[in-house]
Design a protein around this motif. Structure first.
Motif, short mmCIF file in Angstrom:
data_model
loop_
_atom_site.label_atom_id
_atom_site.label_comp_id
_atom_site.label_asym_id
_atom_site.label_seq_id
_atom_site.Cartn_x
_atom_site.Cartn_y
_atom_site.Cartn_z
N THR A 90 -36.61 79.82 20.50
CA THR A 90 -37.23 79.84 21.82
C THR A 90 -36.44 78.94 22.75
N LYS A 91 -36.67 79.17 24.04
CA LYS A 91 -35.96 78.37 25.03
C LYS A 91 -36.34 76.90 24.90
N LYS A 92 -37.59 76.65 24.57
CA LYS A 92 -38.03 75.26 24.46
C LYS A 92 -37.38 74.59 23.25
N MET A 93 -37.08 75.36 22.22
CA MET A 93 -36.56 74.79 20.98
C MET A 93 -35.05 74.68 20.99
N ASN A 103 -39.87 83.33 26.88
CA ASN A 103 -39.49 82.03 26.30
C ASN A 103 -38.55 82.23 25.11
#
Lengths: 211, 580
Positions: free
Chosen positions: A87-90, A125
């Motif tokens: 994911t983009k957050k990860m 995401n």
């Protein structure tokens, strides 16, 4: 001459000494040591991580191939098994982990998500494949890949290691040592890849002209 | 229809005339509450009418009507059907609704999620930050007018991808050549990332003052998202005073795969394989939850044999989940690998059965609306019988013999308090953690779905609420599951396995449905709104792990950092379900 042939013995050993002497090449010895002790990072992202654990357990037993030593710290690992949806957050964390791993290091994209986004590709995401950021050595298809598929992928990686030569390896070359450093992505209004700053700026400016 | 409809048993409109009106839209149920009186009405619902367990809070974006709606589902812990109440507000920013956090602290994370994804501001919420996305992200993605980088069309199935015999990639259509959207004239070099300033600010605010008079330093520790004991990509940020936790904030969203947004674009049947990937240990129960929700909307019966097959696969799922729970718990406590190797051995046998009947080990995609997709062949049934009657009971006893009286385990877990009954209900905890705290609330008994009302089983309950009880209740539940399995295998009739013809697109009349099941982690529920089209208008998953984590802060504060891993393990979180 390719590596396979280099490794073949070229010397005739007298018959009475054959039980005591073996001739091989440095490359082959070096690669034999590395391929049989791949230490993966103990790093699970999503569903694929469960099959990764299953591959370690009694029925499949990845240890038969010398890969059972999962290390939780990237500084002791030499294989990043990207097992699940990125994911983009990860992704800043994954890139940081990769940068902390010592050379020689390898990346295996396990499953459809890590290879190209998989069923979640369209998600806002979701990064459509870890290869947008990291150099991937082996892709393993499946959603999730069965433990057998994972082991097949690891054997593919061993074959790749077999063909490498320490003379040409980037990790002993002082000039190329930072070649695999990946700039850490930034979480902005959307995911910013610092390598593509210029491209993003131009596309964003063009966007207004169009609109 | 064996699942009870969500008819309200109380007349809220008569109690609050003028403030509360019944939801009169066809297919909808529940009550619409005036925004300004929400807290007053909710207090009455909790205290006068006894709906003490608020399970779900979510938003719906009615773009054509220019309205936003917040939906609340409340239940009684004594059992029975629930009560749905809603608040409607005009869709003009800022969309504001009063927060219910003072009544039910369990809404904390769910309200933050509604703010993050729908842009609904809950006034009075003390810590309204984004939760699944990061601070600084542009827009609220679940709004119907928000479009992501790879946006193609509103609904699936999409038009031909190679209209002129030429294939194109989603990347080719996006100006940034990737799954990205940036605002106009955005300059990445001038962007200053927010970092975690708000998070650390929130943590500092909750820290209690040291009253001992000693000048001690506080340490902030980040655990995760890469950590071997967080069961995936979970991150906890905590403040420590010595070894004691004095403040903690969970950080989620590292596996946020946009389940809701993708689900609203999919057709109803296309969502079934996506539900597999929610809680990836228990794909069968996830299927079950989604199937009964859509069946409730479609008002169709389920084939008799399929009902039994559903019970059999769900209970097998529960057994393997609890076995894995015990294995990973022992891993987290330091008994590295051996117990989990034992657990995985049994799990493989259950997965063999799933593979034989559905074709996949983990992602079974086995349920269909009105039944299941394939029958259980006779030889597999024999295998299930062997497992249920001989192997699994023996192995459960073995597990218990090895572990339950182990001195190290007992001294590590006994008396480490998790949560009491009252707090567990206030924090909307469901599942084994709630039952270990002394509340015998099991949806299979309290609000039966499927054919659970035909079986003879006990709701496992323990009363101390410490770690030991949370561990033991899993073993109790395995035994109860085996009891249900034995009855189901004996009673299963012959017959068709689906009451409907297999079709790609089902007809779903307009309306709403909140369907819930007792998944091995707690209450797994789906809230689906249909407008009569082939795709759901709103598709919301109420995951057990996510809501249970609301109480993590309450549970951890005051405990030692060394126990934190065990406390977290007791929730048995799975990030796929938690972040969706």
């Amino acid at each position: 001459m390719d590596n396979e042939k280099i490794s073949l013995p070229q010397y005739d050993i007298p018959e009475d000494m054959q039980h005591a002497i073996a001739v091989t090449t440095l490359d082959r010895l070096y690669n034999w040591g590395r391929r049989s002790s791949v230490w993966p990072l103990m790093f699970g992202l999503a569903c694929c991580a469960i099959e990764m654990i299953a591959a370690q357990t009694a029925r499949y037993d990845m240890a038969r191939f010398g890969m059972e030593v999962m290390r939780p710290t990237p500084r002791q690992a030499d294989l990043l098994l990207v097992s699940g949806t990125v994911t983009k957050k990860m992704v800043p964390a994954i890139v940081r982990l990769y940068n902390q791993m010592p050379e020689p290091k390898y990346v295996v994209a396990m499953g459809a998500c890590a290879s190209g986004g998989g069923p979640f590709k369209e998600g806002y995401n979701v990064v459509a494949g870890i290869d947008k950021f990291l150099p991937v050595d082996v892709y393993i298809p499946g959603c999730p890949p069965t433990p057998q598929a994972l082991i097949a992928g690891m054997i593919k990686l061993q074959e790749k290691i077999d063909k490498q030569s320490y003379k040409k390896s980037r990790w002993y070359d002082k000039k190329k040592q930072d070649a695999n450093y990946v700039p850490v992505p930034i979480l902005g209004p959307d995911l910013i890849d610092p390598r593509r700053n210029e491209e993003i700026r131009i596309a964003a400016a063009k966007r207004e002209n169009e609109g | 229809m064996t699942t009870p409809a969500l008819t309200s048993i109380v007349d809220l409109a008569a109690r609050f005339p003028g403030i509360v009106t019944p939801d009169a839209r066809p297919g909808f149920s529940g009550f619409i509450v005036e925004k300004d009186s929400l807290v007053e009405v909710a207090t009455a619902i909790r205290d006068e009418m006894g709906f003490d367990l608020l399970t779900a809070v979510t938003g719906v974006d009615y773009l054509p009507e220019n309205k936003m709606e917040v939906v609340y589902c409340a239940y009684r812990t004594t059992g029975g059907p629930g009560l749905i109440f809603k608040v409607q507000v005009p869709r003009v920013d800022p969309v504001e609704v009063p927060s219910l956090i003072d009544l039910w602290p369990g809404v904390d994370l769910q309200e933050r999620e509604a703010w993050d994804l729908m842009g609904i501001k809950f006034t009075g919420h003390p810590d309204l930050r984004r939760i699944l996305m990061w601070e600084g992200f542009e827009g609220h993605p679940l709004r119907k007018d928000w479009k992501e980088g790879f946006y193609e069309e509103d609904t699936k199935p999409f038009k031909s991808r190679w209209p002129d015999g030429q294939f194109y990639m989603a990347e080719d259509k996006n100006p940034f050549k990737d799954n990205l959207t940036f605002p106009q004239n955005f300059d990445p070099e001038k962007w200053i990332p927010e970092g975690d300033a708000l998070l650390y600010g929130a943590l500092a605010r909750y820290t209690v003052k040291n009253e001992s008079g000693l000048n001690t330093d506080r340490i902030v520790i980040n655990m995760g998202p890469h950590h071997p004991s967080t069961h995936g990509v979970f991150r906890a940020v905590m403040t420590l005073d010595g070894e004691t936790i004095v403040g903690l904030k969970p950080v989620l969203g590292y596996l946020h795969r946009n389940h809701d947004k993708i689900g609203e674009r999919n057709t109803y049947l296309l969502n079934m394989p996506f539900t597999d990937r929610l809680d990836y240990f228990n794909s069968m129960t996830n299927n079950f939850g989604y199937a009964i929700t859509v069946e409730k909307l479609m008002k169709i019966p389920v084939a008799e044999r399929a009902e039994y097959i559903r019970i059999i696969v769900s209970e097998l799922t529960r057994v393997q989940n609890h076995l894995i729970f015990i294995g990973t718990l022992l891993n987290d406590l330091g008994a590295m690998y051996t117990p989990s190797l034992y657990a995985f051995e049994e799990r493989e046998l259950i997965l063999d059965i799933f593979e034989a009947i559905s074709g996949a080990r983990m992602m079974c995609n086995y349920f269909r609306f009105g039944g299941v997709v394939r029958d259980i062949p006779d030889d597999v049934m024999q295998k299930i019988k062997g497992l249920v009657h001989e192997r699994l009971p023996a192995k459960t006893d073995e597990m218990e013999r090895f572990l339950s009286e182990n001195e190290v385990l007992v001294s590590r877990m006994k008396g480490v308090r998790m949560i009491g009954a009252e707090d567990a209900i206030r924090y909307s905890i469901t599942g084994p953690v709630l039952r270990a705290a002394g509340v015998p609330y099991d949806i299979r008994r309290a609000d039966p779905y499927g054919i659970y009302d035909r079986f003879d089983f006990d709701v496992a309950v323990r009363h101390n609420g410490d770690l030991m009880d949370n561990y033991l209740i899993r073993i109790d539940e395995i035994r109860q599951s085996l009891r249900i399995l034995k009855q189901a295998i004996k009673q299963i009739p012959e017959g068709p396995i689906n009451s409907q013809k297999p079709v790609y697109q089902v007809r779903v009349p307009a309306g709403e449905a909140y369907g819930r099941i007792e998944s091995p982690k707690g209450e797994l529920a789906f809230y689906v709104v249909s407008n009569g089209k082939p795709n759901p208008w709103r598709y919301h998953v109420r995951p057990a792990s996510f809501v249970n984590l609301t109480a993590l802060e309450k549970i951890s504060v005051g405990n030692k950092i060394a126990d934190f891993v065990a406390l977290l393990a007791m929730f048995d979180i799975v990030m796929g379900e938690c972040d969706r």
